[in-house]
Design an enzyme around this catalytic site. Sequence first.
Site, PDB file in Angstrom:
ATOM      1  N   LYS A 111      52.357  34.132  37.766  1.00 39.02           N
ATOM      2  CA  LYS A 111      53.029  33.719  39.007  1.00 39.02           C
ATOM      3  C   LYS A 111      54.121  32.686  38.775  1.00 39.02           C
ATOM      4  CE  LYS A 111      49.719  35.058  42.503  1.00 39.02           C
ATOM      5  NZ  LYS A 111      49.004  34.722  43.712  1.00 39.02           N
ATOM      6  N   LYS A 192      49.156  44.890  38.321  1.00 42.84           N
ATOM      7  CA  LYS A 192      48.212  45.181  39.388  1.00 42.84           C
ATOM      8  C   LYS A 192      48.944  45.237  40.729  1.00 42.84           C
ATOM      9  CE  LYS A 192      46.449  40.864  41.296  1.00 42.84           C
ATOM     10  NZ  LYS A 192      46.668  41.240  42.685  1.00 42.84           N
ATOM     11  N   LYS A 195      49.836  41.969  47.053  1.00 41.83           N
ATOM     12  CA  LYS A 195      50.478  41.853  48.363  1.00 41.83           C
ATOM     13  C   LYS A 195      51.730  40.984  48.324  1.00 41.83           C
ATOM     14  CE  LYS A 195      46.742  39.202  49.963  1.00 41.83           C
ATOM     15  NZ  LYS A 195      46.621  38.061  49.055  1.00 41.83           N
TER      16      LYS A 195
HETATM   17  P1  ATP Z   1      48.759  37.645  45.762  1.00 45.19           P
HETATM   18  O1  ATP Z   1      49.788  38.510  45.117  1.00 45.19           O
HETATM   19  O2  ATP Z   1      49.295  36.794  46.875  1.00 45.19           O
HETATM   20  O3  ATP Z   1      47.924  36.855  44.777  1.00 45.19           O
HETATM   21  P2  ATP Z   1      46.659  39.606  45.893  1.00 45.19           P
HETATM   22  O4  ATP Z   1      46.943  41.005  46.330  1.00 45.19           O
HETATM   23  O5  ATP Z   1      46.452  39.348  44.441  1.00 45.19           O
HETATM   24  O6  ATP Z   1      47.791  38.676  46.502  1.00 45.19           O
HETATM   25  P3  ATP Z   1      44.481  37.816  46.545  1.00 45.19           P
HETATM   26  O7  ATP Z   1      44.376  37.178  47.893  1.00 45.19           O
HETATM   27  O8  ATP Z   1      44.987  36.983  45.422  1.00 45.19           O
HETATM   28  O9  ATP Z   1      45.388  39.131  46.713  1.00 45.19           O
HETATM   29  O10 ATP Z   1      43.088  38.433  46.141  1.00 45.19           O
HETATM   30  C1  ATP Z   1      42.102  38.802  47.091  1.00 45.19           C
HETATM   31  C2  ATP Z   1      41.042  39.658  46.431  1.00 45.19           C
HETATM   32  O11 ATP Z   1      41.552  40.964  46.158  1.00 45.19           O
HETATM   33  C3  ATP Z   1      40.550  39.096  45.097  1.00 45.19           C
HETATM   34  O12 ATP Z   1      39.150  39.336  45.004  1.00 45.19           O
HETATM   35  C4  ATP Z   1      41.280  39.927  44.091  1.00 45.19           C
HETATM   36  O13 ATP Z   1      40.606  40.002  42.847  1.00 45.19           O
HETATM   37  C5  ATP Z   1      41.334  41.271  44.783  1.00 45.19           C
HETATM   38  N1  ATP Z   1      42.469  42.068  44.324  1.00 45.19           N
HETATM   39  C6  ATP Z   1      43.772  41.687  44.390  1.00 45.19           C
HETATM   40  N2  ATP Z   1      44.552  42.654  43.897  1.00 45.19           N
HETATM   41  C7  ATP Z   1      43.726  43.660  43.493  1.00 45.19           C
HETATM   42  C8  ATP Z   1      43.945  44.931  42.895  1.00 45.19           C
HETATM   43  N3  ATP Z   1      45.168  45.325  42.604  1.00 45.19           N
HETATM   44  N4  ATP Z   1      42.873  45.705  42.628  1.00 45.19           N
HETATM   45  C9  ATP Z   1      41.625  45.298  42.917  1.00 45.19           C
HETATM   46  N5  ATP Z   1      41.344  44.104  43.494  1.00 45.19           N
HETATM   47  C10 ATP Z   1      42.380  43.290  43.778  1.00 45.19           C
HETATM   48 MG    MG Z   2      46.119  37.326  43.766  1.00 44.55          MG
END
Ligand code: ATP
Ligand code: MG
Length: 327
Positions: A111, A192, A195
């Site tokens: 990040k 991965k 969002k």
């Molecule tokens: P950001 O990019 O803002 O970090 P994010 O999509 O990674 O957003 P988080 O809020 O950081 O979302 O994570 C929330 C949950 O979703 C965590 O348990 C994380 O491990 C899971 N998660 C995030 N992305 C994935 C993915 N691509 N596949 C499976 N689980 C995910």
């Molecule tokens: Mg995340």
Amino acid sequence: MKRVLSGIQPSGKLTLGNYIGAIKNFVELQHDHACNFMIVDLHAITVPQEPAALTEQSEAVAALYLAAGIDPNKANVYLQSHVMQHAQLGWLLTTLTSMGELERMTQFKDKSAGKESVGVGLFVYPALMAADILIYNADLVPVGDDQKQHLELTRDLAGRFNHRFGEYFTLPEPYIPEVGARIMSLDDASKKMSKSNPNPGSYIALLDTPDEIRKKISRATTDSGREVRFDPATKPEISNLITIYSQCSGLTIAEVEQRYEGQMYGPFKKDLAEVVVSVLEPLQQRYREIRESGELRSILRQGAERASEMAEKTLQDVQRLMGFVGK
Ligand code: ATP
Ligand code: MG
């Protein structure tokens, strides 16, 4: 009953990765565990958030939790910022954390890469995440694969605290699904799905319209072959789509492969879009009902009240063990 804690950041629109890797498991665990599911707004501000967007996204995450099937009478659903003990314990744990430990966090490296200015919050937030978990002495933390390293740090900090100040914290276990723990981006299977990715084509948002979903899946990158076969090493894009298919249909990976034996990517992708739409359409319908019901804020308030009780007790115990003068 085992205690469960997890959270999602209101840092953008929730994706299918968040649903498959995390929320689906929240829904399953609520039946026979004492669950706390937060909207981790204090984590979200480790990267800049526009205030109106933060409000909207926070309420959207809460409503999506409920729409996905989390029952606020079974699990506490609340905003992290409503239980201020998290931030207080976060500070105490920050003082037990070393720079080296935080520098090793791959999420921080990802990040902060290429950024001109990196906030200190982004660097220290794994200590706050440890506090989120330890403040309830959680046994299990349902998360996606990318959070494994933060969980290890949490266990290290719990062990360090216990060693220095007396046995107090439970060492939490990650609860990571066997399939779907790391859904990859639609435009780049080496990253991965996230969002916060600026390219909306890289993810399927839980609130995307059916047409957007169809378009995004049809444009998802694939290799130049023609076999619908699960092999993440040589066919990462198709393997990711097979995983999504399996998680949204309930079929095993082998069953998906069998169903598309001898078929091309086109028909497979077309069916996949319909499978995803069939999961998300009813969820979106419930989401709209929840947003319109006007009940969200009182559900969040109640969740925070219930969670605060235990959080306050832990904070006081920890402060006493560390030698703070009691009130
Ligand atoms: P950001 O990019 O803002 O970090 P994010 O999509 O990674 O957003 P988080 O809020 O950081 O979302 O994570 C929330 C949950 O979703 C965590 O348990 C994380 O491990 C899971 N998660 C995030 N992305 C994935 C993915 N691509 N596949 C499976 N689980 C995910
Ligand atoms: Mg995340």
